[in-house]
Design a protein around this motif. Structure first.
Motif, PDB file in Angstrom:
ATOM      1  N   ILE A  78       0.877  -1.153  -0.135  1.00  0.00           N
ATOM      2  CA  ILE A  78      -0.126  -0.013   0.124  1.00  0.00           C
ATOM      3  C   ILE A  78       0.842   1.094   0.057  1.00  0.00           C
ATOM      4  N   SER A  79       1.903   1.344   0.865  1.00  0.00           N
ATOM      5  CA  SER A  79       2.820   2.442   1.084  1.00  0.00           C
ATOM      6  C   SER A  79       3.489   2.486  -0.365  1.00  0.00           C
ATOM      7  N   LEU A  80       4.277   1.487  -1.029  1.00  0.00           N
ATOM      8  CA  LEU A  80       4.978   1.903  -1.958  1.00  0.00           C
ATOM      9  C   LEU A  80       4.045   2.084  -2.992  1.00  0.00           C
ATOM     10  N   GLY A  81       3.126   1.124  -3.452  1.00  0.00           N
ATOM     11  CA  GLY A  81       2.176   1.186  -4.379  1.00  0.00           C
ATOM     12  C   GLY A  81       1.649   2.824  -4.554  1.00  0.00           C
ATOM     13  N   SER A  82       1.057   3.130  -3.599  1.00  0.00           N
ATOM     14  CA  SER A  82       0.204   4.435  -3.501  1.00  0.00           C
ATOM     15  C   SER A  82       1.458   5.818  -3.794  1.00  0.00           C
ATOM     16  N   THR A  83       2.567   5.545  -3.276  1.00  0.00           N
ATOM     17  CA  THR A  83       3.688   6.516  -3.464  1.00  0.00           C
ATOM     18  C   THR A  83       4.217   6.545  -5.108  1.00  0.00           C
ATOM     19  N   VAL A  84       4.183   5.513  -5.480  1.00  0.00           N
ATOM     20  CA  VAL A  84       4.576   5.497  -6.775  1.00  0.00           C
ATOM     21  C   VAL A  84       3.703   5.937  -7.723  1.00  0.00           C
ATOM     22  N   LEU A  85       2.581   5.296  -7.612  1.00  0.00           N
ATOM     23  CA  LEU A  85       1.370   5.679  -8.645  1.00  0.00           C
ATOM     24  C   LEU A  85       1.256   7.294  -8.329  1.00  0.00           C
ATOM     25  N   GLY A  86       1.228   7.619  -7.193  1.00  0.00           N
ATOM     26  CA  GLY A  86       1.193   9.312  -6.896  1.00  0.00           C
ATOM     27  C   GLY A  86       2.151  10.204  -7.745  1.00  0.00           C
ATOM     28  N   ILE A 145      -5.225   2.709  -4.512  1.00  0.00           N
ATOM     29  CA  ILE A 145      -5.841   4.156  -5.045  1.00  0.00           C
ATOM     30  C   ILE A 145      -6.268   4.873  -4.301  1.00  0.00           C
ATOM     31  N   VAL A 146      -7.091   4.815  -3.063  1.00  0.00           N
ATOM     32  CA  VAL A 146      -7.522   5.800  -2.213  1.00  0.00           C
ATOM     33  C   VAL A 146      -6.351   6.520  -1.233  1.00  0.00           C
ATOM     34  N   VAL A 147      -5.300   5.636  -1.030  1.00  0.00           N
ATOM     35  CA  VAL A 147      -4.353   6.396  -0.256  1.00  0.00           C
ATOM     36  C   VAL A 147      -3.526   7.304  -1.347  1.00  0.00           C
ATOM     37  N   MET A 148      -3.252   6.834  -2.434  1.00  0.00           N
ATOM     38  CA  MET A 148      -3.008   7.700  -3.404  1.00  0.00           C
ATOM     39  C   MET A 148      -3.538   9.008  -3.543  1.00  0.00           C
ATOM     40  N   LEU A 203       8.439  10.920   2.537  1.00  0.00           N
ATOM     41  CA  LEU A 203       7.452  11.601   3.303  1.00  0.00           C
ATOM     42  C   LEU A 203       5.779  10.810   3.017  1.00  0.00           C
ATOM     43  N   ASN A 204       5.670  10.487   1.769  1.00  0.00           N
ATOM     44  CA  ASN A 204       4.481   9.952   1.482  1.00  0.00           C
ATOM     45  C   ASN A 204       4.461   8.680   1.756  1.00  0.00           C
ATOM     46  N   ILE A 205       5.812   8.035   1.699  1.00  0.00           N
ATOM     47  CA  ILE A 205       5.640   6.594   2.404  1.00  0.00           C
ATOM     48  C   ILE A 205       5.086   6.569   3.973  1.00  0.00           C
ATOM     49  N   ILE A 206       5.804   7.234   4.542  1.00  0.00           N
ATOM     50  CA  ILE A 206       5.471   7.584   6.101  1.00  0.00           C
ATOM     51  C   ILE A 206       3.596   7.766   6.155  1.00  0.00           C
ATOM     52  N   LEU A 207       3.178   8.577   5.417  1.00  0.00           N
ATOM     53  CA  LEU A 207       1.975   9.137   5.549  1.00  0.00           C
ATOM     54  C   LEU A 207       0.924   7.834   5.072  1.00  0.00           C
ATOM     55  N   ALA A 208       1.630   7.099   4.214  1.00  0.00           N
ATOM     56  CA  ALA A 208       0.670   6.150   3.785  1.00  0.00           C
ATOM     57  C   ALA A 208       0.720   4.842   4.717  1.00  0.00           C
ATOM     58  N   TRP A 209       1.865   4.611   5.185  1.00  0.00           N
ATOM     59  CA  TRP A 209       2.220   3.633   6.379  1.00  0.00           C
ATOM     60  C   TRP A 209       1.452   3.851   7.466  1.00  0.00           C
ATOM     61  N   ASN A 210       1.113   5.115   7.777  1.00  0.00           N
ATOM     62  CA  ASN A 210       0.355   5.464   9.075  1.00  0.00           C
ATOM     63  C   ASN A 210      -1.272   5.746   8.968  1.00  0.00           C
ATOM     64  N   GLU A 211      -1.418   5.848   7.653  1.00  0.00           N
ATOM     65  CA  GLU A 211      -2.912   5.845   7.257  1.00  0.00           C
ATOM     66  C   GLU A 211      -3.770   4.932   7.932  1.00  0.00           C
ATOM     67  N   ALA A 212      -4.705   5.282   8.722  1.00  0.00           N
ATOM     68  CA  ALA A 212      -5.777   4.334   9.612  1.00  0.00           C
ATOM     69  C   ALA A 212      -7.109   4.413   9.109  1.00  0.00           C
TER      70      ALA A 212
END
Length: 276
Positions: A78-86, A145-148, A203-212
């Protein structure tokens, strides 16, 4: 003329910085310490800071009860996928706003930023229904998709800021040498903005990792990341603070290690263009 800081001033600023750093890090330190306590010691009053019977039983029970590595893998995807797609979406968007601005560019940037002010619960029901009807509910693709999308305004804003610091004359020279749009972005702009792109990625990997919020509401079991792994230790039976702390420590450990080793790159990127 700039005044050279005195030794006393340096010591004072260093002391203030360390104090602030310790205060910020203390909740994490307390969570780590609690993870090595028994449940009785975890809720004891007054609490013991160091002098208690250290135990690894909480980590053993967490491993036996939950599939940690499955949740860990989901968080990584989720973290890597959303960040790369973003980044794939944000780099061209930031390029167009920085080097080919229109009359509405500032308004569009402000509109994107304003979407971060909307409480996520305000759009939970429509997004949940869309995910249910399209088969994206409890899937890694749906979460990517939604995290991105929720982090996309931050990615575009950061990249726009970095790109604005790159002289436009360099891109014009590349065009005169025959570089097309694709070559201009890939071989000229992107290498020059590596510090900014790297800090944006981290920074976005961290944000995606912490998304709850979204990970807890759009997953059940199959695609649950580490945020759901932590939440599973809060049950109607009560809060098991020691086990909850062990689960939290296991969840934050990878991102703490990443932040520790990449802090220089992160600081360099965040201050990119700040000093002329």
């Amino acid at each position: 003329m700039a005044h050279t800081p005195t030794t006393g001033r340096k010591l004072t600023m260093t002391l203030i910085a360390w104090t602030i750093g310790i205060l910020i890090f203390f909740p994490i330190l307390w969570t780590i310490l609690t993870s090595f306590k028994t449940e009785a010691e975890a809720i004891a009053s007054p609490p013991s800071f160091v002098f208690f019977d250290w135990t690894l039983d909480n980590y053993t029970e967490v491993q036996e009860r939950s599939a940690y590595f499955r949740h860990f893998w989901n968080s990584v995807v989720i973290s890597l996928g959303s960040t790369v797609l973003g980044l794939l979406v944000a780099i061209p968007a930031a390029w167009s706003m920085a080097f080919v601005p229109g009359k509405q560019t500032k308004n569009v940037l402000m509109w994107m930023l304003s979407t971060k002010m909307l409480p996520p619960v305000g759009v939970l029901i429509p997004i949940y229904l869309i995910f249910r009807d399209t088969g994206l509910l409890d899937t890694l693709l749906g979460l990517v998709i939604v995290v991105m999308l929720i982090n996309l305004p931050i990615i575009i804003w950061m990249l726009f800021t970095y790109f604005r610091e790159i002289p436009g004359e360099i891109l014009e020279a590349a065009r005169m040498d025959g570089a097309g749009l694709r070559s201009e972005i890939l071989y000229v702009l992107t290498p020059m903005a590596v510090p900014g792109i790297a800090s944006t990625l981290l920074l976005n990997i961290i944000l995606a990792w912490n998304e709850a919020f979204w990970t807890l509401n759009l997953t059940a079991a199959k695609s649950a990341p580490l945020t759901a792994f932590i939440a599973s230790y809060s049950s109607p039976e009560g809060l098991f603070y020691a086990k909850l702390s062990a689960a939290s420590t296991m969840a934050i450990a990878p991102i703490l290690i990443l932040g520790w080793f990449s802090q220089k790159q992160l600081v360099r990127g965040l201050t990119f263009g700040a000093v002329k």
